[in-house]
Design an enzyme around this catalytic site. Structure first.
Site, short mmCIF file in Angstrom:
data_model
loop_
_atom_site.label_atom_id
_atom_site.label_comp_id
_atom_site.label_asym_id
_atom_site.label_seq_id
_atom_site.Cartn_x
_atom_site.Cartn_y
_atom_site.Cartn_z
N GLU A 15 1.24 -1.44 0.16
CA GLU A 15 -0.39 0.56 0.33
C GLU A 15 0.77 1.66 0.07
O GLU A 15 0.80 1.81 1.00
CB GLU A 15 -0.40 0.03 1.45
CG GLU A 15 -2.06 -1.63 1.69
CD GLU A 15 -2.21 -0.86 2.91
OE1 GLU A 15 -2.08 -0.32 3.78
OE2 GLU A 15 -3.61 -1.72 2.65
N ARG A 24 4.34 7.20 -0.35
CA ARG A 24 4.97 8.16 -0.58
C ARG A 24 6.26 7.94 -1.77
O ARG A 24 6.43 8.67 -2.42
CB ARG A 24 5.99 8.12 0.99
CG ARG A 24 6.58 8.69 0.88
CD ARG A 24 7.45 8.95 2.29
NE ARG A 24 7.07 8.96 3.59
CZ ARG A 24 5.80 9.52 4.58
NH1 ARG A 24 6.34 11.00 3.92
NH2 ARG A 24 5.18 9.49 6.13
N CYS A 27 0.06 32.62 11.78
CA CYS A 27 -0.37 33.10 12.87
C CYS A 27 0.15 32.14 14.25
O CYS A 27 -0.67 31.93 15.01
CB CYS A 27 -1.02 33.82 13.78
SG CYS A 27 -1.48 35.43 12.55
N GLU A 28 1.25 31.76 13.83
CA GLU A 28 1.56 29.99 14.87
C GLU A 28 2.83 29.76 13.74
O GLU A 28 3.24 29.80 12.94
CB GLU A 28 0.76 28.57 14.01
CG GLU A 28 0.00 28.47 14.09
CD GLU A 28 -0.52 28.27 15.96
OE1 GLU A 28 0.64 27.35 16.26
OE2 GLU A 28 -1.05 28.85 16.13
N TYR A 62 5.60 17.30 12.61
CA TYR A 62 6.54 16.68 12.45
C TYR A 62 7.62 16.95 12.71
O TYR A 62 8.93 16.62 12.64
CB TYR A 62 6.74 15.22 11.53
CG TYR A 62 4.94 14.86 10.99
CD1 TYR A 62 4.63 13.78 11.79
CD2 TYR A 62 4.69 14.34 9.55
CE1 TYR A 62 3.62 13.38 11.54
CE2 TYR A 62 3.87 13.99 9.39
CZ TYR A 62 2.96 13.64 10.08
OH TYR A 62 2.30 12.81 9.74
C1 LIG Z 1 -0.69 6.02 4.89
C2 LIG Z 1 -0.93 5.12 5.14
C3 LIG Z 1 -0.48 3.75 4.10
C4 LIG Z 1 0.86 4.04 3.08
O1 LIG Z 1 1.73 4.93 4.09
P1 LIG Z 1 3.38 5.53 2.85
O2 LIG Z 1 4.35 6.30 3.68
O3 LIG Z 1 2.35 6.68 1.64
O4 LIG Z 1 3.45 4.86 2.02
C5 LIG Z 1 -0.80 2.70 3.12
N1 LIG Z 1 -1.24 1.95 4.24
C6 LIG Z 1 -1.83 2.12 5.52
C7 LIG Z 1 -3.09 1.78 5.92
C8 LIG Z 1 -1.83 3.92 5.76
O5 LIG Z 1 -2.24 4.38 6.50
#
Ligand SMILES: *Cc1c(COP(=O)(O)O)cnc(C)c1O
Length: 417
Positions: A273, A276, A342-343, A315
């Site tokens: 999944e 990034r 304003c932060e 972060y």
């Molecule tokens: C955020 C997330 C991803 C993707 O994360 P990346 O850092 O973008 O690869 C995949 N699965 C779940 C459940 C997430 O919360």
């Protein structure tokens, strides 16, 4: 200060600046395609491998179209993300639904799309039945290894993370599903975020494939897919090394053979999944210097703000900054690069060595292609910027306009007299 390669050539960025008002996020189609192809190639050994692109990373249909055309499915974790998949006519196998603290309406809609559902809690099965939602044919749970894994700073330690179920709960959950007549199973985990150590993912595969083997032996169930989640990192800093994707692929293959094939299990699909690593480096936030001022420090105020990119504020994340110019200049100044909220954490960089800049100069904030624009917000009534796509053939396309004041006022309701 080390320099960092820009995926989009400065001439193309300048062309975008002439055509669209800053700030905007600028994405590179060719870069996104190359990243998906590399990931797919590293897992070409796995039967029916598929990465489900995490929609939350870059929720723009033009970007989703690109990854889907390269073979990705979509990983959704909210109603809106499921709707985005539905609008692209994606259904069934093409949609993964990995949510938590899930509202019943989202489950209903995921069922309507016949999406692959990863349950965050085993209790949700009975809860859904109580609300007259038919369970899917294929049942998958999200595993949280707790103290067995360290995690990392962005996602936190698994033992403190709200996600997933324990090992003992998984045994119960799959046994209960089996007792109910379920014959199709999946297994999921996600324990890393922005992790650049390839071996971390191999350890996750050893852990999850080992667990699948354990559940197979204990309950006599087979898995159709095993989902290792996302979280592959990118080199935000110039000195960071890119992740060795091929090493992850080869290591996961070794684990697959060792835990699943050697056990005589029916070979499951391996799925990921990732968001990034596919779009992060292919996006950048292009912004214009508005003011410079010197007080106890030197500040550069730009026309973007944390509303357009909150990772640094949220972060303390590092994003490299390049000042666009005909020739690279020496970094003989140090600046806090700030927005206009304003932060005081509305800063893209703190005490950063940069070339001396003047009002009107263009700054490019790197690696904003994932979890960038998407995380934005409207505090102080700030309008989030738009998105521009550089097509592989060199065309520039606006794929999201900037927000307008009317967008903000659209949700207000006049109180009745
Ligand atoms: C955020 C997330 C991803 C993707 O994360 P990346 O850092 O973008 O690869 C995949 N699965 C779940 C459940 C997430 O919360």
């Amino acid at each position: 200060m080390q320099h960092k390669h820009l995926l989009i050539a400065p001439d193309d960025i300048s062309r975008a600046v002439e055509q669209y008002r800053t700030p905007f996020h600028l994405y590179d189609e060719a870069g996104i395609r190359a990243a998906v192809r590399r990931l797919n190639a590293a897992f070409a050994w796995a039967p029916n491998f598929r990465n489900y692109f995490a929609v939350k990373a870059t929720p723009n249909p033009a970007i989703l179209d690109i990854v889907v055309s390269e073979g990705c499915g979509l990983d959704c974790s909210s109603f809106t993300e499921l709707i985005m998949a539905a609008r692209m006519d994606l259904r069934g196998d093409a949609v993964m639904f990995t949510s938590n603290n899930t509202p019943v309406d989202e489950y209903r809609f995921a069922r309507k799309l016949d999406a692959c559902i990863n349950f965050d809690d085993i209790g949700h099965l009975d809860w859904l039945l109580d609300q007259d939602v038919a369970l899917p044919e294929l049942i998958s749970f999200r595993y949280n290894p707790g103290a067995d894994r360290e995690g990392n700073t962005i996602i936190g330690r698994p033992a403190e993370a709200k996600f997933g179920a324990t090992r003992a709960q998984l045994h119960q959950g799959y046994a209960a599903a089996k007792a109910r007549g379920t014959t199709r199973f999946g297994l999921h985990t996600m324990v890393a975020s922005n992790e650049r150590n390839a071996d971390y993912f191999v350890t996750t595969a050893d852990m999850l494939f080992g667990l699948a083997g354990e559940l197979h032996d204990a309950l006599g169930i087979e898995f159709e897919y095993i989902n290792l989640g996302g979280g592959i990192g990118i080199p935000y800093r110039p000195e960071d090394e890119a992740v060795d994707i091929e090493r992850i692929g080869a290591g996961v293959q070794r684990a697959y053979t060792e835990h699943l094939i050697a056990r005589g299990m029916r070979p499951p699909r391996v799925v990921l999944e990732c968001g990034r690593v596919l779009t992060g480096p292919a996006g950048m936030l292009v912004t214009t210097v508005r003011h410079a001022k010197s007080t106890y420090r030197n500040y550069v105020g730009v026309d973007a703000s944390m509303a357009d990119l909150m990772r640094p504020g949220m972060y303390g994340a590092y994003h490299h900054i390049t000042v666009l110019g005909a020739t690279p200049q020496p970094d003989d100044a140090r600046y806090d690069v700030v927005g206009s909220l304003c932060e005081n954490n509305d800063k893209f960089a703190i005490d950063r060595p940069l070339p001396a800049v003047a009002s009107g100069d263009i700054m490019v904030i790197h690696d904003t292609g994932a979890h960038g624009r998407a995380m934005g917000f409207n505090y102080n009534g700030k309008l989030r910027c738009g998105e521009v796509l550089l097509r592989s053939d060199g065309r520039l396309q606006l794929i999201r306009r900037a927000e307008s004041i009317d967008d903000l006022f659209a949700t207000l309701v006049e109180p009745e007299a």
